[in-house]
Design a protein around this motif. Structure first.
Motif, PDB file in Angstrom:
ATOM      1  N   TRP A   1       0.828  -1.201   0.000  1.00 28.60           N
ATOM      2  CA  TRP A   1       0.000   0.000   0.000  1.00 28.60           C
ATOM      3  C   TRP A   1       0.863   1.252   0.000  1.00 28.60           C
ATOM      4  O   TRP A   1       1.817   1.374   0.755  1.00 28.60           O
ATOM      5  CB  TRP A   1      -0.923   0.005   1.209  1.00 28.60           C
ATOM      6  CG  TRP A   1      -1.642   1.310   1.372  1.00 28.60           C
ATOM      7  CD1 TRP A   1      -1.280   2.360   2.149  1.00 28.60           C
ATOM      8  CD2 TRP A   1      -2.832   1.700   0.699  1.00 28.60           C
ATOM      9  NE1 TRP A   1      -2.173   3.388   2.019  1.00 28.60           N
ATOM     10  CE2 TRP A   1      -3.140   3.011   1.134  1.00 28.60           C
ATOM     11  CE3 TRP A   1      -3.659   1.079  -0.227  1.00 28.60           C
ATOM     12  CZ2 TRP A   1      -4.247   3.693   0.666  1.00 28.60           C
ATOM     13  CZ3 TRP A   1      -4.763   1.768  -0.683  1.00 28.60           C
ATOM     14  CH2 TRP A   1      -5.050   3.057  -0.240  1.00 28.60           C
ATOM     15  N   GLY A   2       0.477   2.208  -0.876  1.00 27.59           N
ATOM     16  CA  GLY A   2       1.148   3.499  -0.938  1.00 27.59           C
ATOM     17  C   GLY A   2       0.478   4.369  -1.983  1.00 27.59           C
ATOM     18  O   GLY A   2       0.169   3.914  -3.092  1.00 27.59           O
ATOM     19  N   LEU A   3       0.234   5.627  -1.645  1.00 27.03           N
ATOM     20  CA  LEU A   3      -0.443   6.518  -2.582  1.00 27.03           C
ATOM     21  C   LEU A   3       0.406   6.780  -3.820  1.00 27.03           C
ATOM     22  O   LEU A   3      -0.122   6.924  -4.928  1.00 27.03           O
ATOM     23  CB  LEU A   3      -0.779   7.834  -1.881  1.00 27.03           C
ATOM     24  CG  LEU A   3      -1.827   7.742  -0.761  1.00 27.03           C
ATOM     25  CD1 LEU A   3      -2.064   9.109  -0.161  1.00 27.03           C
ATOM     26  CD2 LEU A   3      -3.127   7.159  -1.287  1.00 27.03           C
ATOM     27  N   ARG A   4       1.712   6.850  -3.658  1.00 31.08           N
ATOM     28  CA  ARG A   4       2.575   7.077  -4.818  1.00 31.08           C
ATOM     29  C   ARG A   4       2.520   5.907  -5.789  1.00 31.08           C
ATOM     30  O   ARG A   4       2.473   6.095  -7.010  1.00 31.08           O
ATOM     31  CB  ARG A   4       4.007   7.311  -4.359  1.00 31.08           C
ATOM     32  CG  ARG A   4       4.222   8.632  -3.621  1.00 31.08           C
ATOM     33  CD  ARG A   4       5.678   8.821  -3.284  1.00 31.08           C
ATOM     34  NE  ARG A   4       5.908  10.089  -2.591  1.00 31.08           N
ATOM     35  CZ  ARG A   4       7.108  10.500  -2.174  1.00 31.08           C
ATOM     36  NH1 ARG A   4       8.186   9.744  -2.385  1.00 31.08           N
ATOM     37  NH2 ARG A   4       7.224  11.658  -1.549  1.00 31.08           N
ATOM     38  N   LEU A   5       2.536   4.687  -5.263  1.00 28.47           N
ATOM     39  CA  LEU A   5       2.466   3.514  -6.136  1.00 28.47           C
ATOM     40  C   LEU A   5       1.118   3.448  -6.843  1.00 28.47           C
ATOM     41  O   LEU A   5       1.057   3.160  -8.059  1.00 28.47           O
ATOM     42  CB  LEU A   5       2.705   2.244  -5.318  1.00 28.47           C
ATOM     43  CG  LEU A   5       2.569   0.920  -6.078  1.00 28.47           C
ATOM     44  CD1 LEU A   5       3.597   0.840  -7.195  1.00 28.47           C
ATOM     45  CD2 LEU A   5       2.708  -0.266  -5.134  1.00 28.47           C
ATOM     46  N   ILE A   6       0.031   3.718  -6.129  1.00 30.14           N
ATOM     47  CA  ILE A   6      -1.295   3.684  -6.743  1.00 30.14           C
ATOM     48  C   ILE A   6      -1.404   4.752  -7.834  1.00 30.14           C
ATOM     49  O   ILE A   6      -1.921   4.503  -8.933  1.00 30.14           O
ATOM     50  CB  ILE A   6      -2.379   3.870  -5.670  1.00 30.14           C
ATOM     51  CG1 ILE A   6      -2.363   2.681  -4.692  1.00 30.14           C
ATOM     52  CG2 ILE A   6      -3.754   4.007  -6.301  1.00 30.14           C
ATOM     53  CD1 ILE A   6      -3.340   2.833  -3.550  1.00 30.14           C
ATOM     54  N   ALA A   7      -0.890   5.951  -7.549  1.00 28.00           N
ATOM     55  CA  ALA A   7      -0.933   7.015  -8.553  1.00 28.00           C
ATOM     56  C   ALA A   7      -0.082   6.669  -9.767  1.00 28.00           C
ATOM     57  O   ALA A   7      -0.461   6.967 -10.912  1.00 28.00           O
ATOM     58  CB  ALA A   7      -0.463   8.333  -7.927  1.00 28.00           C
ATOM     59  N   TRP A   8       1.076   6.032  -9.547  1.00 26.25           N
ATOM     60  CA  TRP A   8       1.942   5.645 -10.674  1.00 26.25           C
ATOM     61  C   TRP A   8       1.268   4.585 -11.530  1.00 26.25           C
ATOM     62  O   TRP A   8       1.347   4.622 -12.776  1.00 26.25           O
ATOM     63  CB  TRP A   8       3.279   5.144 -10.133  1.00 26.25           C
ATOM     64  CG  TRP A   8       4.259   4.781 -11.189  1.00 26.25           C
ATOM     65  CD1 TRP A   8       5.091   5.606 -11.871  1.00 26.25           C
ATOM     66  CD2 TRP A   8       4.502   3.465 -11.716  1.00 26.25           C
ATOM     67  NE1 TRP A   8       5.850   4.907 -12.772  1.00 26.25           N
ATOM     68  CE2 TRP A   8       5.509   3.591 -12.705  1.00 26.25           C
ATOM     69  CE3 TRP A   8       3.984   2.205 -11.447  1.00 26.25           C
ATOM     70  CZ2 TRP A   8       5.990   2.498 -13.417  1.00 26.25           C
ATOM     71  CZ3 TRP A   8       4.456   1.114 -12.150  1.00 26.25           C
ATOM     72  CH2 TRP A   8       5.444   1.261 -13.120  1.00 26.25           C
ATOM     73  N   ILE A   9       0.604   3.609 -10.912  1.00 26.97           N
ATOM     74  CA  ILE A   9      -0.083   2.565 -11.671  1.00 26.97           C
ATOM     75  C   ILE A   9      -1.215   3.168 -12.497  1.00 26.97           C
ATOM     76  O   ILE A   9      -1.405   2.817 -13.675  1.00 26.97           O
ATOM     77  CB  ILE A   9      -0.599   1.471 -10.716  1.00 26.97           C
ATOM     78  CG1 ILE A   9       0.575   0.703 -10.092  1.00 26.97           C
ATOM     79  CG2 ILE A   9      -1.528   0.508 -11.443  1.00 26.97           C
ATOM     80  CD1 ILE A   9       0.161  -0.313  -9.051  1.00 26.97           C
ATOM     81  N   HIS A  10      -1.954   4.105 -11.915  1.00 34.22           N
ATOM     82  CA  HIS A  10      -3.088   4.696 -12.629  1.00 34.22           C
ATOM     83  C   HIS A  10      -2.616   5.645 -13.728  1.00 34.22           C
ATOM     84  O   HIS A  10      -3.176   5.651 -14.832  1.00 34.22           O
ATOM     85  CB  HIS A  10      -3.987   5.442 -11.641  1.00 34.22           C
ATOM     86  CG  HIS A  10      -4.842   4.530 -10.817  1.00 34.22           C
ATOM     87  ND1 HIS A  10      -6.217   4.624 -10.768  1.00 34.22           N
ATOM     88  CD2 HIS A  10      -4.516   3.493 -10.010  1.00 34.22           C
ATOM     89  CE1 HIS A  10      -6.696   3.683  -9.969  1.00 34.22           C
ATOM     90  NE2 HIS A  10      -5.681   2.997  -9.487  1.00 34.22           N
ATOM     91  N   ALA A  11      -1.593   6.466 -13.438  1.00 35.73           N
ATOM     92  CA  ALA A  11      -1.202   7.509 -14.376  1.00 35.73           C
ATOM     93  C   ALA A  11      -0.259   7.003 -15.459  1.00 35.73           C
ATOM     94  O   ALA A  11      -0.443   7.307 -16.642  1.00 35.73           O
ATOM     95  CB  ALA A  11      -0.547   8.671 -13.612  1.00 35.73           C
ATOM     96  N   VAL A  12       0.752   6.232 -15.080  1.00 35.09           N
ATOM     97  CA  VAL A  12       1.778   5.800 -16.033  1.00 35.09           C
ATOM     98  C   VAL A  12       1.344   4.546 -16.792  1.00 35.09           C
ATOM     99  O   VAL A  12       1.422   4.487 -18.024  1.00 35.09           O
ATOM    100  CB  VAL A  12       3.121   5.575 -15.312  1.00 35.09           C
ATOM    101  CG1 VAL A  12       4.181   5.073 -16.288  1.00 35.09           C
ATOM    102  CG2 VAL A  12       3.589   6.860 -14.639  1.00 35.09           C
ATOM    103  N   LEU A  13       0.891   3.528 -16.057  1.00 33.70           N
ATOM    104  CA  LEU A  13       0.496   2.280 -16.714  1.00 33.70           C
ATOM    105  C   LEU A  13      -0.910   2.323 -17.273  1.00 33.70           C
ATOM    106  O   LEU A  13      -1.247   1.514 -18.145  1.00 33.70           O
ATOM    107  CB  LEU A  13       0.617   1.113 -15.713  1.00 33.70           C
ATOM    108  CG  LEU A  13       2.007   0.815 -15.155  1.00 33.70           C
ATOM    109  CD1 LEU A  13       1.954  -0.416 -14.268  1.00 33.70           C
ATOM    110  CD2 LEU A  13       3.021   0.621 -16.268  1.00 33.70           C
ATOM    111  N   GLY A  14      -1.746   3.209 -16.765  1.00 34.46           N
ATOM    112  CA  GLY A  14      -3.131   3.234 -17.197  1.00 34.46           C
ATOM    113  C   GLY A  14      -3.918   2.038 -16.723  1.00 34.46           C
ATOM    114  O   GLY A  14      -4.894   1.628 -17.373  1.00 34.46           O
ATOM    115  N   ALA A  15      -3.518   1.459 -15.592  1.00 32.32           N
ATOM    116  CA  ALA A  15      -4.168   0.268 -15.052  1.00 32.32           C
ATOM    117  C   ALA A  15      -4.890   0.614 -13.753  1.00 32.32           C
ATOM    118  O   ALA A  15      -4.761   1.718 -13.213  1.00 32.32           O
ATOM    119  CB  ALA A  15      -3.143  -0.833 -14.817  1.00 32.32           C
TER     120      ALA A  15
END
Length: 361
Positions: free
Chosen positions: A247-261
């Protein structure tokens, strides 16, 4: 009244066994020679050697004197892969190749003066494997997964990340560390390593892995696993499933923004006290779909004996993990090419471990 005497007959399995056999279908029991020639494993190992030498140049050649190198890197790499698939020791692999010249020739081994293939001894196999290092076996794993992605065996749309401990063979291993054991383990602390794995949920096969000491936290490895898989295989995942340790907001944001997942990860109250501003990223049904990676760990660790391999050092352990993961993908490729997609996760039914009469030997 006397009981009726029944003539002796062959044992009859119960109806549940017959239904299971009808549902599973016949096993493939593919032998090693068929596997090597069908999947073209020798050219694949040759390409892995070139990729590894481009990534990590080999050591400088030795000076004058000494015995010349007889066996090529690709032949020894293929022998190591077969030894992992059939769970053999160095001596057993030597004896197997000695008694099966056709398999030795398929592995690219040279011939002696009498026209017989020269077989590397167990000490030669061990020394050359440690001299090659981890990059050679990691390159083979990456190329194997790339072949599985191109053949659509691995879709890489729904991904799962998790880690599992690997026990150290020796207590004095300098690269091992003391870390927390899983909840089901009788001991609270284990000394060894931790393999962080990214798998495809649809096929149940690995895509990428990273090795670390057992005391390393899981969270920093999630982004590295995803970035490495996207870089090597050019995949576009849609869902990434993780547990609360990532869990981490940075990881969740990176998955949503960069990977589009979409990140399916349970909320961890230890890392984020305020939950009012957080979107619902998981549900009970979606989180339950992570169980396939637990089955993958159980299949790989028990069948391929990865739970506590007799090795010492980070390089040897990384090589063994790469060979084991590559072997699991090779089993899936063999089952797919034989037209049996139901056996891509069944090494016992794909490989000829029982050496039955109908195994093609």
């Amino acid at each position: 009244m006397m009981p009726t005497v029944v003539k002796e007959q062959a044992p009859i399995p119960p109806p549940s066994y017959q239904r299971a056999q009808a549902r599973l279908g016949p096993a493939l029991h593919m032998n090693a020679l068929t596997l090597v020639t069908t999947l073209h494993l020798l050219p694949l190992c040759r390409l892995a050697v070139r990729l590894a030498h481009r990534r990590c140049p080999p050591p400088l050649p030795a000076g004058p004197g000494g015995a010349p190198l007889i066996y090529s890197e690709e032949s020894l790499l293929l022998i190591g892969l077969l030894r992992t698939l059939w769970r053999l020791s160095y001596q057993d692999m030597h004896d197997w190749l000695k008694s099966w010249p056709a398999l030795a020739l398929a592995c690219g081994l040279p011939l002696d003066k009498e026209g017989q293939p020269r077989i590397p001894s167990k000490s030669q196999q061990c020394k050359r494997r440690h001299a090659a290092g981890a990059p050679l076996h990691e390159s083979l794993f990456v190329l194997t997964v790339l072949q599985a992605v191109r053949s659509r065996l691995i879709g890489a749309r729904d991904l799962i990340i998790d880690s599992a401990p690997i026990l150290a063979w020796r207590r004095c291993d300098p690269d091992a560390a003391l870390g927390h054991a899983p909840a089901h383990h009788p001991r609270s602390l284990l000394r060894g390593f931790r393999v962080h794995t990214l798998i495809c949920r649809g096929s149940g096969l690995p895509l990428f892995f990273l090795l670390s000491p057992a005391n390393s936290h899981d969270a920093p490895f999630a982004q590295r696993l995803l970035a490495g898989a996207v870089h090597f295989y050019q995949i576009r995942p849609r869902i990434v499933r993780l547990d609360a340790a990532y869990w981490g907001l940075r990881l969740i944001a990176w998955i949503h923004a960069v990977l589009g997942a979409i990140a399916v990860i349970p909320w961890n109250p230890k890392n984020q006290k305020n939950r009012s501003c957080l979107p619902p990223t998981w549900s009970r049904e979606e989180l339950g779909k992570r169980s396939s990676i637990e089955r993958f760990f159980g299949r790989v660790f028990l069948f391929f004996h990865l739970q506590r391999p007799p090795l010492c050092g980070w390089s040897a352990m990384a090589s063994q993990v790469a060979l084991t993961y590559a072997a699991s993908v090779i089993v899936g490729l063999a089952a797919q090419q034989a037209g049996r997609p139901d056996l891509i996760r069944s090494p016992k039914r794909v490989l000829a471990h029982l050496w039955e009469e109908d195994s093609g030997l």
